[in-house]
Design a protein around this motif. Structure first.
Motif, short mmCIF file in Angstrom:
data_model
loop_
_atom_site.label_atom_id
_atom_site.label_comp_id
_atom_site.label_asym_id
_atom_site.label_seq_id
_atom_site.Cartn_x
_atom_site.Cartn_y
_atom_site.Cartn_z
N UNK A 1 -2.02 9.29 -1.90
CA UNK A 1 -0.91 9.21 -0.94
C UNK A 1 -0.46 7.76 -0.82
N UNK A 2 0.84 7.57 -0.89
CA UNK A 2 1.44 6.24 -0.78
C UNK A 2 2.39 6.25 0.42
N UNK A 3 2.18 5.32 1.34
CA UNK A 3 3.04 5.21 2.52
C UNK A 3 3.63 3.80 2.54
N UNK A 4 4.94 3.72 2.64
CA UNK A 4 5.62 2.42 2.65
C UNK A 4 6.57 2.32 3.83
N UNK B 1 -12.42 13.33 2.10
CA UNK B 1 -12.83 11.93 2.09
C UNK B 1 -11.63 11.06 1.72
N UNK B 2 -11.41 9.99 2.50
CA UNK B 2 -10.29 9.09 2.27
C UNK B 2 -10.82 7.73 1.80
N UNK B 3 -10.23 7.22 0.73
CA UNK B 3 -10.59 5.90 0.22
C UNK B 3 -9.31 5.09 0.01
N UNK B 4 -9.23 3.94 0.66
CA UNK B 4 -8.05 3.07 0.51
C UNK B 4 -8.10 2.39 -0.85
N UNK B 5 -7.01 2.51 -1.59
CA UNK B 5 -6.91 1.90 -2.92
C UNK B 5 -6.20 0.54 -2.83
N UNK B 6 -5.14 0.49 -2.05
CA UNK B 6 -4.37 -0.75 -1.94
C UNK B 6 -3.77 -0.83 -0.55
N UNK B 7 -3.78 -2.03 0.03
CA UNK B 7 -3.30 -2.19 1.40
C UNK B 7 -2.56 -3.52 1.53
N UNK B 8 -1.34 -3.45 2.08
CA UNK B 8 -0.56 -4.66 2.35
C UNK B 8 -0.21 -4.66 3.84
N UNK B 9 -0.85 -5.56 4.59
CA UNK B 9 -0.64 -5.61 6.04
C UNK B 9 0.69 -6.27 6.39
N UNK C 1 4.87 2.24 12.29
CA UNK C 1 5.00 3.69 12.07
C UNK C 1 4.26 4.11 10.80
N UNK C 2 4.32 3.28 9.75
CA UNK C 2 3.58 3.57 8.52
C UNK C 2 2.09 3.67 8.81
N UNK C 3 1.59 2.79 9.69
CA UNK C 3 0.18 2.83 10.08
C UNK C 3 -0.12 4.10 10.88
N UNK C 4 0.83 4.50 11.75
CA UNK C 4 0.65 5.74 12.53
C UNK C 4 0.53 6.94 11.60
N UNK C 5 1.38 6.98 10.57
CA UNK C 5 1.34 8.09 9.62
C UNK C 5 0.02 8.13 8.87
N UNK D 1 2.63 -1.44 3.14
CA UNK D 1 2.32 -0.40 2.16
C UNK D 1 0.84 -0.08 2.22
N UNK D 2 0.51 1.19 2.06
CA UNK D 2 -0.89 1.58 1.94
C UNK D 2 -0.98 2.73 0.95
#
Length: 358
Positions: free
Chosen positions: A113-116, A145-153, A127-131, A161-162
């Motif tokens: 899943x990619x959220x931007x 199980x959720x594993x973060x692959x890439x995160x841009x704060x 809002x992206x963080x809320x989603x 982006x997450x």
């Protein structure tokens, strides 16, 4: 009506699989493949058996009603029985038709899943963080199980982006209709006049592809390495561990720098690339099928506005099925997510049923 032979074949195959799985000397690979098929049939077998029984009972009941010698009391009982049987038949037919729909081979896969954050600046990032938090809660409720692959704060909190991997049973089938533009309407904490701001975030849900799904030739890749950097260009480490992978034929570019190891970053980037290529391949196939029919649910296009989250009114509205829930807090907590998700799935199935030729 569903042809009796199709239903009889379901029952026959189910019984055959029961016999196969009962064998003590069954090889592991045979056990795995047959168990999967048995599990799928097990979800529908009661309706298949009941459908065959209902058809027999309908025939008997109609004979009673057509018999001139049937007394009044018995006739009235048969009329009531006929009504009940027709309701049972309708339910069985509906369930069996859904089972006979063409299966999406990706439904059982894990998902990326990619959220931007979209339009709306800091508020869009929040809002992206809320989603993402919502999808995490949905994952917990489903045992995924959720594993973060890439995160841009984002500087003001939230995420630019997450990207995350979600692993579990039928993840893609449960989340695939989340792709698109999600819009939020609320009063930001920094708003002194109490004005409602509208922001947006895009969500992309990709089936996690395995090597057997997509073959990537090394000759088609350009791999660049560079130094990882944190917020504001601050150096994270002194080695060229970040990786950017370009798939030359498609033009897809994936960058990865979360890990300190260049090898791990490359593996993660290839994992995302493989899923993007698989999604591209599926989209092209779906585009061909869509020429013959119009889909009301949507294509999963990232530019398509699919849902609005309105905080002042406490509502969430899905524009594809015109459904509104006044349960925004519960929805974001994951508790009401299934209610809306199931409604979308049902309408999608109904559209497919209209085009199903049995």
């Amino acid at each position: 009506m569903i042809p009796i032979d199709k239903v009889e074949n379901i029952v026959s195959r189910f019984n055959e699989l029961e016999s196969i799985l009962a064998k003590p000397d069954l090889k592991k690979d045979e056990f795995v493949s047959n168990s999967k098929e048995y599990s799928n049939l097990n979800e529908i077998i009661s309706y298949a058996k009941n459908y065959l029984k209902v058809l027999e009972d309908l025939k008997s009941t109609k004979n009673i009603l057509e018999d001139k010698s049937t007394d009044k009391e018995f006739y009235e009982m048969a009329e009531k029985e006929l009504k009940d049987l027709k309701e049972q038949e309708e339910e069985c037919v509906k369930r069996l038709k859904v089972f006979l729909l063409p299966k999406d081979e990706a439904d059982e896969k894990n998902a990326i899943i990619e959220i931007r954050a979209g339009t709306g600046g800091m508020e869009a990032a929040l809002f992206a963080a809320d989603l993402f938090n919502m999808y995490q809660k949905v994952a917990v409720l489903n045992g995924w199980k959720v594993e973060i692959i890439n995160l841009s704060n984002s500087e003001g909190g939230g995420y630019k982006e997450i990207i995350a991997s979600i692993v579990g049973r039928n993840v893609f089938s449960k989340l695939k209709f989340e792709s698109g533009v999600h819009r939020v309407q609320r009063v930001p904490d920094t708003e002194t006049q109490g004005r409602i701001h509208t922001s947006a975030a895009t969500v992309a849900v990709l089936p996690e592809a395995e090597e057997v799904d997509v073959k990537i030739n090394d000759a088609d890749l350009r791999i660049d390495v560079f130094r990882s950097s944190g917020p504001g260009g601050q150096s994270v480490n002194t080695t060229d561990s970040a990786v950017r992978v370009t798939h030359i034929p498609s033009g897809i570019v994936v960058s990865q720098q979360d890990e300190k190891s260049q090898h791990k970053n490359k593996a993660k980037a290839l994992k995302i690339l493989r899923s993007k290529l698989y999604d591209l391949q599926r989209s092209e196939q779906e585009s061909e099928r869509a020429k013959a029919r119009k889909s009301q649910i949507g294509t999963g296009d990232r530019s398509e506005r699919i849902r609005t989250y309105n905080f002042p009114q406490g509502r969430v509205t899905d524009h594809r099925i015109n459904m509104t829930l006044y349960k925004l807090t519960d929805f974001l907590a994951g508790d009401a997510f299934k209610e809306l998700s199931d409604a979308i799935q049902i309408q999608f199935q109904e559209e497919q049923l209209e085009n199903l030729k049995i």
